[in-house]
Design an enzyme around this catalytic site. Structure first.
Site, PDB file in Angstrom:
ATOM      1  N   PHE A 172      45.090  41.455  39.488  1.00 57.52           N
ATOM      2  CA  PHE A 172      44.540  39.764  39.681  1.00 57.52           C
ATOM      3  C   PHE A 172      43.288  39.957  39.002  1.00 57.52           C
ATOM      4  O   PHE A 172      43.398  39.072  38.777  1.00 57.52           O
ATOM      5  CB  PHE A 172      45.141  39.643  41.557  1.00 57.52           C
ATOM      6  CG  PHE A 172      44.868  37.753  41.360  1.00 57.52           C
ATOM      7  CD1 PHE A 172      45.874  36.968  40.038  1.00 57.52           C
ATOM      8  CD2 PHE A 172      44.010  37.324  41.797  1.00 57.52           C
ATOM      9  CE1 PHE A 172      45.892  36.328  39.943  1.00 57.52           C
ATOM     10  CE2 PHE A 172      43.470  35.792  41.515  1.00 57.52           C
ATOM     11  CZ  PHE A 172      44.333  35.244  40.828  1.00 57.52           C
ATOM     12  N   TYR A 173      42.403  40.857  39.475  1.00 54.72           N
ATOM     13  CA  TYR A 173      41.333  40.564  38.989  1.00 54.72           C
ATOM     14  C   TYR A 173      41.760  40.828  37.067  1.00 54.72           C
ATOM     15  O   TYR A 173      40.884  39.687  36.529  1.00 54.72           O
ATOM     16  CB  TYR A 173      40.213  41.863  39.304  1.00 54.72           C
ATOM     17  CG  TYR A 173      38.903  41.713  38.358  1.00 54.72           C
ATOM     18  CD1 TYR A 173      38.412  41.022  38.213  1.00 54.72           C
ATOM     19  CD2 TYR A 173      39.059  43.175  37.643  1.00 54.72           C
ATOM     20  CE1 TYR A 173      36.316  40.862  37.257  1.00 54.72           C
ATOM     21  CE2 TYR A 173      38.176  43.058  36.644  1.00 54.72           C
ATOM     22  CZ  TYR A 173      36.985  42.438  36.421  1.00 54.72           C
ATOM     23  OH  TYR A 173      35.599  42.269  35.907  1.00 54.72           O
ATOM     24  N   ALA A 174      41.969  41.658  36.640  1.00 56.13           N
ATOM     25  CA  ALA A 174      42.273  41.998  35.612  1.00 56.13           C
ATOM     26  C   ALA A 174      43.327  40.986  35.011  1.00 56.13           C
ATOM     27  O   ALA A 174      42.664  40.269  33.700  1.00 56.13           O
ATOM     28  CB  ALA A 174      42.872  42.975  34.993  1.00 56.13           C
TER      29      ALA A 174
ATOM     30  N   SER B  43      43.301  37.521  35.926  1.00 59.94           N
ATOM     31  CA  SER B  43      42.370  36.432  36.348  1.00 59.94           C
ATOM     32  C   SER B  43      41.326  36.148  34.575  1.00 59.94           C
ATOM     33  O   SER B  43      41.018  35.811  34.279  1.00 59.94           O
ATOM     34  CB  SER B  43      41.086  36.460  37.791  1.00 59.94           C
ATOM     35  OG  SER B  43      40.430  36.926  37.124  1.00 59.94           O
TER      36      SER B  43
END
Length: 336
Positions: free
Chosen positions: A151-153, A155
């Site tokens: 989810f970091y990527a 976002s």
């Protein structure tokens, strides 16, 4: 220039602020001092910057309604460098809400603020993690990035897309850059080099993923800051105002927008990095071999053609230089 840096108490924000101040620019530094890692380290970075009379510290979070709009209205920066974000690949598996708040809502608030108070150039920090499941190396900015593994990527990819839309709709000159494993003095405690250093000095074992065979395109902090500073002077032209610098250019056909890798294009195996760290510390590590965690990739490697064409140089500091510099800072800062 007057430069607003979001995330100025962060690892990269601190070094960029110091570089700009040394050049004689005025720097407004915004940071929310989140407790994702040691707040004392963040405040120590800001305290260093605050010794310069041209540095103006501002404490606040990106998500706070109206904060960024009011700050830009008051500060009137020429350039904005957006570095503030919820960082960390693995932490996004534990607390995805933090990434939605900072990386999505916070970045949206910044775009709205720049829409209301235009700047000469908006620069945004993204990540090599955006390449996700891409198995073609080196990672080229023109590659389709549609398979984020965390989810970091996701976002960060969303931030890139939002920024392009604002660049198109409101003619905001925008450069997004994807970082590749940045390290160096004043680094982040959640990064491998910092964690390994602390554990080796404490006589604790370290966990080595993928048996040490994983490879990363390590980027020394001074090289990264130099690239950001040079890119700040190269805002993308509006459609019709100038063509791409080559077939590898990501210059948008519908907006003054460009995406650029910042990496050296020379991956290093994790076990080679640990070997260099052991030499710098004068101590051996007990290594516990672990499989690659979910969301991690086996290798990263930046294509450097676009960065080279735009600014005339690419990161080149080898780990044999960068790691001893980090260790020297760590020993001074922590007194070990």
């Amino acid at each position: 220039m007057r430069v607003l840096i979001t995330g100025s108490a962060g690892f990269i924000g601190y070094h960029l602020g110091r570089h700009l101040l040394a050049e004689g620019h005025a720097v407004i530094g915004l940071d929310g001092f989140s407790d994702y890692y040691d707040v004392g380290l963040k405040r120590a970075r800001h305290a260093e910057l605050a010794t310069h009379p041209a540095f103006e510290p501002v404490e606040g979070r990106l998500e706070s309604p109206g904060l960024l709009r009011d700050l830009l209205a008051q500060a009137r920066p020429d350039i904005v460098v957006h570095l503030a974000a919820q960082a960390g690949v693995r932490y996004s598996l534990e607390n995805p809400q933090a990434y939605a708040d900072s990386n999505l809502i916070g970045s949206f608030n910044l775009l709205e603020a720049v829409r209301a108070h235009p700047v000469r150039h908006l620069l945004l920090a993204s990540t090599s993690s955006a390449y996700g499941g891409n198995t073609t190396l080196p990672f080229r900015e023109t590659d389709r990035a549609v398979s984020p593994l965390t989810f970091y990527a996701a976002s960060k990819l969303a931030m890139e897309a939002m920024a392009h839309s604002y660049s198109h709709l409101f003619a905001i000159p925008t450069t997004a850059f994807r970082f590749f494993t940045v390290y160096g003095p004043w680094g982040r405690p959640d990064m491998a080099l910092f964690l390994f250093t602390r554990k080796i000095l404490a006589g604790e074992p370290i966990e080595v993923f993928a048996g040490g065979a994983a490879e990363r395109d390590f980027t020394y902090i001074d090289d990264l800051v130099d690239a950001i500073r040079r890119l700040a002077d190269v805002p993308p032209p509006s459609p019709g105002g100038g063509g791409p610098v080559g077939a590898f250019d990501t210059l948008s056909t519908s907006a003054p927008y460009r995406l650029v890798n910042i990496g050296g294009g020379r991956p290093v195996r994790l076990d080679a990095m640990i070997d260099a760290l052991e030499r710098a510390l004068g101590a051996r590590a007990e290594r516990i071999l672990k499989p690659l965690p979910p969301g991690d990739v086996a290798r990263t490697e930046a294509s450097t053609a676009l960065l080279q064409a735009l600014v005339g140089r690419v990161p080149e500091t080898p780990i044999e230089v960068g790691i001893p510099a980090f260790v020297a800072w760590y020993r001074r800062y922590y007194g070990v």
